[in-house]
Motif scaffolding. Structure first.
Motif, PDB file in Angstrom:
ATOM      1  N   ALA A 143       1.003  -1.130   0.009  1.00 29.24           N
ATOM      2  CA  ALA A 143       0.206  -0.149   0.309  1.00 29.24           C
ATOM      3  C   ALA A 143       0.773   0.773   0.318  1.00 29.24           C
ATOM      4  N   ARG A 144       1.943   1.016   1.107  1.00 24.84           N
ATOM      5  CA  ARG A 144       2.594   2.427   0.450  1.00 24.84           C
ATOM      6  C   ARG A 144       3.555   2.638  -0.587  1.00 24.84           C
ATOM      7  N   GLN A 145       3.980   1.762  -0.890  1.00 25.52           N
ATOM      8  CA  GLN A 145       4.461   1.323  -2.699  1.00 25.52           C
ATOM      9  C   GLN A 145       3.517   2.129  -3.458  1.00 25.52           C
ATOM     10  N   GLU A 146       2.279   1.685  -3.145  1.00 22.94           N
ATOM     11  CA  GLU A 146       1.389   2.123  -4.055  1.00 22.94           C
ATOM     12  C   GLU A 146       0.855   3.307  -4.231  1.00 22.94           C
ATOM     13  N   TRP A 147       0.738   3.885  -3.056  1.00 20.66           N
ATOM     14  CA  TRP A 147       0.768   5.268  -2.105  1.00 20.66           C
ATOM     15  C   TRP A 147       1.948   6.134  -2.878  1.00 20.66           C
ATOM     16  N   ALA A 161      -8.122   4.968 -10.693  1.00 23.30           N
ATOM     17  CA  ALA A 161      -9.218   5.509  -9.290  1.00 23.30           C
ATOM     18  C   ALA A 161     -11.269   4.856 -10.327  1.00 23.30           C
ATOM     19  N   VAL A 162     -11.762   5.309  -8.651  1.00 16.61           N
ATOM     20  CA  VAL A 162     -13.010   4.968  -8.816  1.00 16.61           C
ATOM     21  C   VAL A 162     -14.137   4.011 -10.662  1.00 16.61           C
ATOM     22  N   THR A 163     -13.284   2.683 -10.864  1.00 16.86           N
ATOM     23  CA  THR A 163     -13.091   2.417 -11.808  1.00 16.86           C
ATOM     24  C   THR A 163     -13.765   0.924 -11.984  1.00 16.86           C
ATOM     25  N   TYR A 203      -8.760   1.369  -2.371  1.00 16.44           N
ATOM     26  CA  TYR A 203      -8.396   2.559  -0.609  1.00 16.44           C
ATOM     27  C   TYR A 203      -7.416   3.463  -1.441  1.00 16.44           C
ATOM     28  N   VAL A 204      -6.554   2.982  -1.651  1.00 14.55           N
ATOM     29  CA  VAL A 204      -5.022   3.141  -2.020  1.00 14.55           C
ATOM     30  C   VAL A 204      -5.482   4.672  -3.589  1.00 14.55           C
ATOM     31  N   GLN A 205      -5.736   3.957  -4.650  1.00 18.14           N
ATOM     32  CA  GLN A 205      -6.100   4.685  -5.329  1.00 18.14           C
ATOM     33  C   GLN A 205      -7.210   5.777  -4.491  1.00 18.14           C
ATOM     34  N   GLU A 266      -2.842   7.249   6.035  1.00 21.49           N
ATOM     35  CA  GLU A 266      -2.405   6.620   7.280  1.00 21.49           C
ATOM     36  C   GLU A 266      -3.464   5.984   7.839  1.00 21.49           C
ATOM     37  N   PHE A 267      -4.412   7.530   8.325  1.00 19.53           N
ATOM     38  CA  PHE A 267      -5.495   6.362   9.006  1.00 19.53           C
ATOM     39  C   PHE A 267      -6.307   5.297   8.686  1.00 19.53           C
ATOM     40  N   GLY A 268      -6.760   5.640   7.607  1.00 18.62           N
ATOM     41  CA  GLY A 268      -7.150   4.319   6.931  1.00 18.62           C
ATOM     42  C   GLY A 268      -6.313   3.110   7.166  1.00 18.62           C
ATOM     43  N   LEU A 269      -5.058   3.353   6.514  1.00 18.30           N
ATOM     44  CA  LEU A 269      -4.543   1.926   5.726  1.00 18.30           C
ATOM     45  C   LEU A 269      -4.035   1.479   7.426  1.00 18.30           C
ATOM     46  N   HIS A 270      -4.105   1.919   8.724  1.00 17.15           N
ATOM     47  CA  HIS A 270      -3.991   1.242   9.827  1.00 17.15           C
ATOM     48  C   HIS A 270      -5.746   0.372  10.018  1.00 17.15           C
TER      49      HIS A 270
END
Length: 292
Positions: A143-147, A161-163, A203-205, A266-270
């Motif tokens: 997730a961090r690498q994609e972010w 995103a959103v597709t 989520y990341v996108q 960060e909040f959502g990832l955890h």
């Protein structure tokens, strides 16, 4: 131009790359919405007119070394500098010093160009094999690498995103495959592995979409988000007071910092990783990529 499952022609929006149905009458559609048409119009106003191009000639030095990789790299560089709205075959050709028609020998359509751009960005940052120990550490790393890719290339979130029709980009799909393997062997069925892997990417996108909007707003207004908020502070106070929003009225510097895209991510990832952990019947079971 591509074709859908019923064989009808489908074009791609010139701004965001989303598919759009070709008009049955009149001029072909170029944009999926009024917002995309407006962004394209503003980009043209801000851009100096392109010089007249000579007809493409096979013997021109720039065209002699042209290949698909050069076209894609030029497209990524242009989108990085000016955003997706500025991207066009004519602009890419101008940057490369070639005739615009010569590009179509290597990239047949804008939709395929979008796919190749996404694939090139992800291919430059493959996830490591076998990765760190433990499913949570692996998923967090992915997730961090994609972010980080969206932070470096904010425009990319508009393409992925959103597709429900993601780009045909094997390097992007490799992230989904890697995440599924990170959880394989922990008691989840295949469908759940698919859902978890796609959920993380989605989520990341989605969290990265504000990065694209902020990059575009900064180019247009020349102001940072904090400067923009400061300039509208009094207007916000009046509107919030009239709307009787007691919690929102308490917003200050701490709340502003908490609402930054990086901190929301960060909040959502955890919280998401916490939720995935609740799905696992046996977190001690080793998977093909190593033990938890």
């Amino acid at each position: 131009m591509s074709s859908d499952e019923k064989g009808r022609d489908v074009a791609a929006c010139e701004v965001c790359g989303r598919e759009l149905r070709t008009a049955e009458r009149g001029r072909p559609r170029r944009y999926c919405s009024r917002a995309c048409r407006t962004r394209a119009y503003r980009a043209r106003l801000a851009e100096p007119p392109a010089p007249e191009e000579p007809a493409a000639q096979p013997g021109r030095p720039a065209e002699a070394t042209l290949d698909q990789g050069r076209v894609v790299r030029a497209a990524v560089a242009l989108a990085d500098r000016e955003g997706l709205a500025a991207l066009s075959m004519r602009r890419i050709a101008t940057d490369l010093g070639v005739g615009v028609m010569s590009l179509y020998r290597y990239v047949p359509s804008r939709e395929e160009l979008n796919d190749l751009m996404v694939d090139a960005v992800f291919a430059a940052r493959p996830l490591p094999e076998p990765g760190p120990d433990g499913w949570r550490a692996r998923l967090e790393l992915s997730a961090r690498q994609e972010w980080e890719l969206y932070r470096r290339h904010p425009w990319m979130s508009h393409l992925v995103a959103v597709t429900t029709r993601p780009p045909v980009a094997p390097a992007l799909m490799a992230y989904t495959d890697w995440r599924m393997r990170a959880l394989d062997g922990h008691g989840l069925d295949f469908a759940t592995l698919v859902q978890v892997a796609i959920m993380i990417g989605t989520y990341v996108q989605s969290a990265a979409v504000p990065l694209a909007h902020e990059a575009q707003a900064a180019r247009t207004s020349r102001h940072t988000r904090r400067e923009w908020a400061q300039a509208r502070k009094e207007a916000f106070a009046r509107s919030i007071g009239a709307a009787r929003l007691p919690m929102v009225a308490e917003f200050g510097d701490e709340a502003f910092e908490a609402s930054e895209p990086e901190n929301i991510f960060e909040f959502g990832l955890h919280r998401m990783l916490d939720g995935i952990g609740l799905l696992l019947p046996d977190q001690s079971a080793p998977g093909p990529m190593g033990a938890q």
